[in-house]
Design a protein around this motif. Structure first.
Motif: not given
Lengths: 227, 227, 227, 227
Positions: C42-69
């Motif tokens: 229901f939240l996703l369908r009706d665009r109730h976005g704020s509840p989806f901000e209570h979480g956290s992912f930290t990635f380490r990514i290696s990629a070419p600069i054109f991707v980083v940009r």
């Protein structure tokens, strides 16, 4: 609800100019109004949102605190300054629903529909509101008269009291606001804004439509979704 | 004021790891707690703020609406969900200043100082507040009993009523919040937060200090300025 | 492309808990997995976005600069720290398209489609790339050997060189990223991400799907649109 | 480096008007230039940042990609559109350091100082740069001539090639940018921006100073710290 446009720098042309830097770079360009329409429609349809950030609207809005609270939940691309209940004595201007305001909610949370109140409901609402406002204001005044600080005294003031604030947004954040705080059969996504914030949003949309007619038209055409 | 830490992912180590990608890149690294202290102190001193965004605190806070309003003016790096006066009937929990709450403000706007109230002032504040709250609640209940929608009835509720919200922030946005909403003689910049939001901020700082002792120590050492 | 999940605090439960504060307030609640599914959908369908901000992912990514940009154009809810070409000597790791990478673009700007290259095109791409990378690296090394500062010498390095960065996002900003940087027939809106950033995004989506299965399922079901 | 001001809506008056809503509310006000100076100075000194968000500058900037990359790390209150290496063939305009550009870095990471290069160093830098740029451009052209997609061919292009972008910011985000990307003995916090982004920032500051003289004066007076 009082919504005034204080300053603006918002044109369809700037959106196109910013978008075309992707494909044209630093080169000069001749404008072509017909092509602008197609470009803006394409940008909105395919969610190229960034060009719509190069513009600025500053509004001065007076609205009850319960409306201000809903408004200020919008963070991205929104800047605020509001009247302070710590620094000044607030004024006794309170929100009373007009006679045609639907008073009864039906349906379930997140999807409420509204229907008119009976005369008796309207009467209870009207009387209860007036009594509460009057008592709150009297309590506030009594505390101020006794030398109690404004920031302490204000805690009795109701969320129906008016406050005034400035808000600056850009065309993208404005469209995002409108997509959630107006109601329209044309909208791709259903929204259920409270009537009172709709009254604010509708006035903002009038300014948007007048200043950026091509962007507004594309916004409506593509289902009132912010890119 | 009730401040609970619901979940957290906040360590001094992660700050250092993120900062070191600048100088070490993808290579593995041996940790060295003593070097971490120096690095974190350097980052805060020279305003390298971005490493302090790799972490997360989620708090559940109950506070009067006038505090919630000040809190939610913080936009960057802050995420909110709050109890809704449209979707549910609020509970009759109201803020009443404790006996030791200073009641009289002296000085000019933006730099207020406070001193204790007289017994009479405390008495007026106490009585006026109770009267206003009781009348507001009675009006609210009358309207609900008559079938008036919650979103209409709520306009009589005072900003002293309690509301509950979740807020998620990162160490950087938390430090920014603390720099403005706490008061300390060690602070490089003077701030004049209202006592009630200080009560919330002080509890948040305790969690921050416990979970990220090195970052907190550097924050205090460098004048409680967010990088 | 190398995508590692460094730390995470991301659960479907937290989304539901945050959302329910609207309707339940401070009260405790029994969880019910089945209801969680319905709520998240229901939240996703009706665009109730704020509840989806209570979480956290930290990635380490290696990629070419054109991707980083392309990656770092995402601002809202995204935090970055990247390897510095001023503070360290970069490593000679360069992006070379694999044999199956489609080399020829057809269609018009903003809606490109791609088809495989001929053997000759692949040969030209391969040779030209290698020559340019080798010359750039030699020039870089010559300057460093002569004592020229890294920040000056780096200007010859190609956007095909790899860089490493940390990014922290929340479920909402991650979904927004995925909606623009992956490609899927199920998507409500067409997107045309470059293949190389898709390779990064697809790996991020795997982590998202594993950690937040209910949210991911609803994201797919409702057309891969961020709320 | 080419910095053009494309449009602006930026006045000291608007800052004061927004700030005064705190203390004056909806009431009209007579302006008083002398009081404006004091108010703006007070706001900057005590870090009341929000009034400085009600304004807008749009710049069109041409700079090497390594400068664009540093620039776009600024997220809050910054909006971007940039020339696309996927949608168009880039132009052969490359950055070559002028003779007076200091070439040798001394000191440690995060606090580098620079001194002039010897003639030999300048010669090596100049030759190496030209060779690398020429080879990169030839490789790029060869690939395009063979029908290889621009997005593939671009990976050989150096970060010293020029790109053009639009950026829109507000006075607050501009001051934040200037505080980190300019260098001044008056600054309260030391910063170590690369010379090339300083060249961009200095031009932006000239526009800021001309359009908002009172705000700029206070910014300098209080140590070039963004509020």
């Amino acid at each position: 609800m009082d919504v005034g446009l204080v300053q603006q720098l918002a044109t369809d042309e700037m959106i196109c100019m910013a978008a075309r830097v992707s494909t044209i770079g630093r080169n000069a360009l001749d404008r072509d109004e017909e092509k602008d329409q197609g470009l803006i429609s394409f940008l909105l349809r395919d969610r190229h949102g960034s060009p719509f950030e190069h513009g600025s609207f500053t509004f001065r809005i007076s609205a009850p605190i319960f409306v201000v609270r809903e408004f200020m939940r919008h963070r991205a691309g929104m800047s605020y300054n509001e009247e302070s209940g710590r620094y000044r004595e607030l004024e006794p201007v309170f929100y009373v629903p007009a006679g045609e305001r639907p008073l009864v909610q039906v349906g379930k949370a997140g999807q409420y529909d509204f229907k008119p109140g009976t005369f008796e409901q309207w009467f209870v609402a009207s009387e209860s509101t007036r009594t509460a406002y009057a008592t709150a204001w009297e309590s506030y005044q009594n505390m101020l008269a006794a030398g109690v600080a404004r920031e302490v005294a204000r805690s009795v003031l109701p969320v129906g009291i008016f406050s005034t604030f400035y808000v600056t947004c850009n065309p993208r954040s404005l469209m995002h606001f409108l997509s959630l705080r107006t109601k329209s059969d044309d909208a791709k996504y259903k929204s259920f804004p409270q009537v009172e914030i709709q009254m604010v949003a509708d006035q903002m949309e009038e300014h948007f439509k007048r200043l950026m007619p091509t962007t507004h038209e594309a916004f409506v055409k593509h289902g009132r979704v912010a890119p």
